[in-house]
Design a protein around this motif. Structure first.
Motif, PDB file in Angstrom:
ATOM      1  N   ALA A 104       0.837  -1.209   0.000  1.00  0.00           N
ATOM      2  CA  ALA A 104       0.000   0.000   0.000  1.00  0.00           C
ATOM      3  C   ALA A 104       0.866   1.251   0.000  1.00  0.00           C
ATOM      4  CB  ALA A 104      -0.925  -0.010   1.225  1.00  0.00           C
ATOM      5  N   GLY A 105       1.903   1.253   0.833  1.00  0.00           N
ATOM      6  CA  GLY A 105       2.772   2.425   0.899  1.00  0.00           C
ATOM      7  C   GLY A 105       3.518   2.682  -0.392  1.00  0.00           C
ATOM      8  N   THR A 106       3.970   1.610  -1.039  1.00  0.00           N
ATOM      9  CA  THR A 106       4.683   1.768  -2.310  1.00  0.00           C
ATOM     10  C   THR A 106       3.752   2.318  -3.387  1.00  0.00           C
ATOM     11  OG1 THR A 106       6.120  -0.108  -1.745  1.00  0.00           O
ATOM     12  CG2 THR A 106       6.056   0.570  -4.053  1.00  0.00           C
ATOM     13  N   GLN A 107       2.546   1.777  -3.457  1.00  0.00           N
ATOM     14  CA  GLN A 107       1.591   2.247  -4.471  1.00  0.00           C
ATOM     15  C   GLN A 107       1.214   3.707  -4.242  1.00  0.00           C
ATOM     16  OE1 GLN A 107       0.892   0.934  -7.159  1.00  0.00           O
ATOM     17  NE2 GLN A 107       0.194  -1.181  -7.113  1.00  0.00           N
ATOM     18  N   ILE A 108       1.003   4.076  -2.991  1.00  0.00           N
ATOM     19  CA  ILE A 108       0.649   5.467  -2.693  1.00  0.00           C
ATOM     20  C   ILE A 108       1.789   6.399  -3.091  1.00  0.00           C
ATOM     21  CG2 ILE A 108       0.278   7.093  -0.779  1.00  0.00           C
ATOM     22  CD1 ILE A 108      -1.414   4.853   0.534  1.00  0.00           C
ATOM     23  N   ALA A 109       3.021   6.003  -2.772  1.00  0.00           N
ATOM     24  CA  ALA A 109       4.178   6.826  -3.137  1.00  0.00           C
ATOM     25  C   ALA A 109       4.298   6.966  -4.653  1.00  0.00           C
ATOM     26  CB  ALA A 109       5.452   6.226  -2.554  1.00  0.00           C
ATOM     27  N   LEU A 110       4.047   5.877  -5.381  1.00  0.00           N
ATOM     28  CA  LEU A 110       4.079   5.945  -6.848  1.00  0.00           C
ATOM     29  C   LEU A 110       2.990   6.864  -7.377  1.00  0.00           C
ATOM     30  CD1 LEU A 110       4.714   2.179  -7.731  1.00  0.00           C
ATOM     31  CD2 LEU A 110       6.335   4.074  -8.000  1.00  0.00           C
ATOM     32  N   HIS A 111       1.786   6.775  -6.801  1.00  0.00           N
ATOM     33  CA  HIS A 111       0.696   7.662  -7.217  1.00  0.00           C
ATOM     34  C   HIS A 111       1.035   9.121  -6.925  1.00  0.00           C
ATOM     35  CE1 HIS A 111      -2.499   4.222  -6.976  1.00  0.00           C
ATOM     36  NE2 HIS A 111      -1.674   4.103  -7.991  1.00  0.00           N
ATOM     37  N   TRP A 112       1.875   9.339  -5.925  1.00  0.00           N
ATOM     38  CA  TRP A 112       2.281  10.695  -5.552  1.00  0.00           C
ATOM     39  C   TRP A 112       3.520  11.129  -6.349  1.00  0.00           C
ATOM     40  CZ3 TRP A 112      -1.598  12.676  -3.121  1.00  0.00           C
ATOM     41  CH2 TRP A 112      -1.488  13.904  -2.473  1.00  0.00           C
ATOM     42  N   HIS A 113       3.836  10.347  -7.392  1.00  0.00           N
ATOM     43  CA  HIS A 113       4.923  10.645  -8.339  1.00  0.00           C
ATOM     44  C   HIS A 113       6.304  10.641  -7.685  1.00  0.00           C
ATOM     45  CE1 HIS A 113       1.778  11.533 -11.186  1.00  0.00           C
ATOM     46  NE2 HIS A 113       1.297  12.482 -10.398  1.00  0.00           N
ATOM     47  N   ALA A 114       6.478   9.802  -6.680  1.00  0.00           N
ATOM     48  CA  ALA A 114       7.808   9.626  -6.105  1.00  0.00           C
ATOM     49  C   ALA A 114       8.648   8.774  -7.051  1.00  0.00           C
ATOM     50  CB  ALA A 114       7.702   8.946  -4.745  1.00  0.00           C
ATOM     51  N   PRO A 115       9.960   9.029  -7.178  1.00  0.00           N
ATOM     52  CA  PRO A 115      10.830   8.173  -7.992  1.00  0.00           C
ATOM     53  C   PRO A 115      10.790   6.743  -7.465  1.00  0.00           C
ATOM     54  CG  PRO A 115      11.948  10.206  -7.365  1.00  0.00           C
ATOM     55  CD  PRO A 115      10.674  10.158  -6.578  1.00  0.00           C
ATOM     56  N   TRP A 116      11.147   5.791  -8.323  1.00  0.00           N
ATOM     57  CA  TRP A 116      10.952   4.382  -7.966  1.00  0.00           C
ATOM     58  C   TRP A 116      11.719   3.972  -6.714  1.00  0.00           C
ATOM     59  CZ3 TRP A 116      14.933   0.895  -7.615  1.00  0.00           C
ATOM     60  CH2 TRP A 116      16.147   1.245  -8.201  1.00  0.00           C
ATOM     61  N   LEU A 117      12.947   4.454  -6.543  1.00  0.00           N
ATOM     62  CA  LEU A 117      13.720   4.071  -5.363  1.00  0.00           C
ATOM     63  C   LEU A 117      13.114   4.669  -4.105  1.00  0.00           C
ATOM     64  CD1 LEU A 117      16.137   2.624  -4.139  1.00  0.00           C
ATOM     65  CD2 LEU A 117      17.530   4.649  -4.644  1.00  0.00           C
ATOM     66  N   VAL A 118      12.720   5.929  -4.196  1.00  0.00           N
ATOM     67  CA  VAL A 118      12.070   6.584  -3.052  1.00  0.00           C
ATOM     68  C   VAL A 118      10.760   5.876  -2.718  1.00  0.00           C
ATOM     69  CG1 VAL A 118      10.984   8.728  -2.263  1.00  0.00           C
ATOM     70  CG2 VAL A 118      13.126   8.818  -3.559  1.00  0.00           C
ATOM     71  N   ALA A 119       9.989   5.524  -3.747  1.00  0.00           N
ATOM     72  CA  ALA A 119       8.708   4.844  -3.519  1.00  0.00           C
ATOM     73  C   ALA A 119       8.912   3.510  -2.824  1.00  0.00           C
ATOM     74  CB  ALA A 119       7.987   4.641  -4.852  1.00  0.00           C
TER      75      ALA A 119
END
Length: 204
Positions: A104-119
């Motif tokens: 869930a946290g990874t998907q939310i970070a990706l939806h928030w346009h975080a770079p892949w490593l940060v996500a």
């Protein structure tokens, strides 16, 4: 995908709240202590993630998460109070919560346009911080810091699998399930066979 992510988040909150109450019960905490530990375990990781992403904290924008956390702590507290439970019982739901929250946290970070490593690292943060708070409040060394079976590394592997599959145009839903499966399988195998990472040692 948004609907699935929402339900993953709710289930993750409930499962992590359960682990918090079980751990608080082993420390003979009263109802207030158990509720505090349970809610901190359930909401801590996502709170840190949202603060880092500069978005409204998830349980403030939708109090359903907070209600689920409190309700779960109350139900579990009264359901298991007085029972003698195995000391490591909380490790199984903890592994499930780790898988759910990391995805869930990874998907939310990706939806928030975080770079892949940060996500991926924000996914790990979402998965492990609640457990860290639980262990600190229960006066124990956090499980993620103990030199033992794979934990944060299992979460990171699952987050990277999720991101990698989505980069290959795999459905986000399939990627999410695959990421959860990797985390849960890695964690359970690590517990069963004592799989650990190499440790730093010095020559004598």
């Amino acid at each position: 995908m948004d609907n699935l992510l929402y339900w993953i988040g709710l289930v993750a909150v409930a499962v992590n709240a359960l682990t918090g109450v079980l751990d608080a019960g082993r420390k003979r905490m009263d109802l207030v202590g158990a509720v505090m530990v349970g809610t901190a375990t359930a909401l801590g990781g996502g709170t840190v993630r949202d603060v880092l992403l500069d978005r409204t904290v998830f349980w403030i924008s939708d109090q359903t998460y907070l209600l689920v956390a409190i309700a779960t702590t109350l139900v579990v507290f009264f359901a298991v109070r007085g029972l003698k439970l195995p000391q490591r019982l909380f490790l199984i739901p903890d592994a499930i919560g780790l898988a759910l929250f990391t995805v869930a946290g990874t998907q939310i970070a990706l939806h928030w346009h975080a770079p892949w490593l940060v996500a991926s690292l924000l996914g790990v943060t979402t998965g492990v911080v609640g457990g860290v708070l639980r262990d600190v409040l229960c006066n124990e060394v956090p499980l993620v810091f103990v030199r033992g079976e794979l934990y944060a590394s299992a979460a990171w592997a699952g987050a990277l699998v999720l991101i990698g599959l989505q980069e290959l145009a795999v459905s986000p839903v399939v990627a999410a399930w695959a990421g959860m499966a990797v985390i849960l399988l890695a964690r359970l195998l690590a517990m069963a066979f004592r799989i650990t990472l190499p440790t730093y040692t010095e020559r004598q």
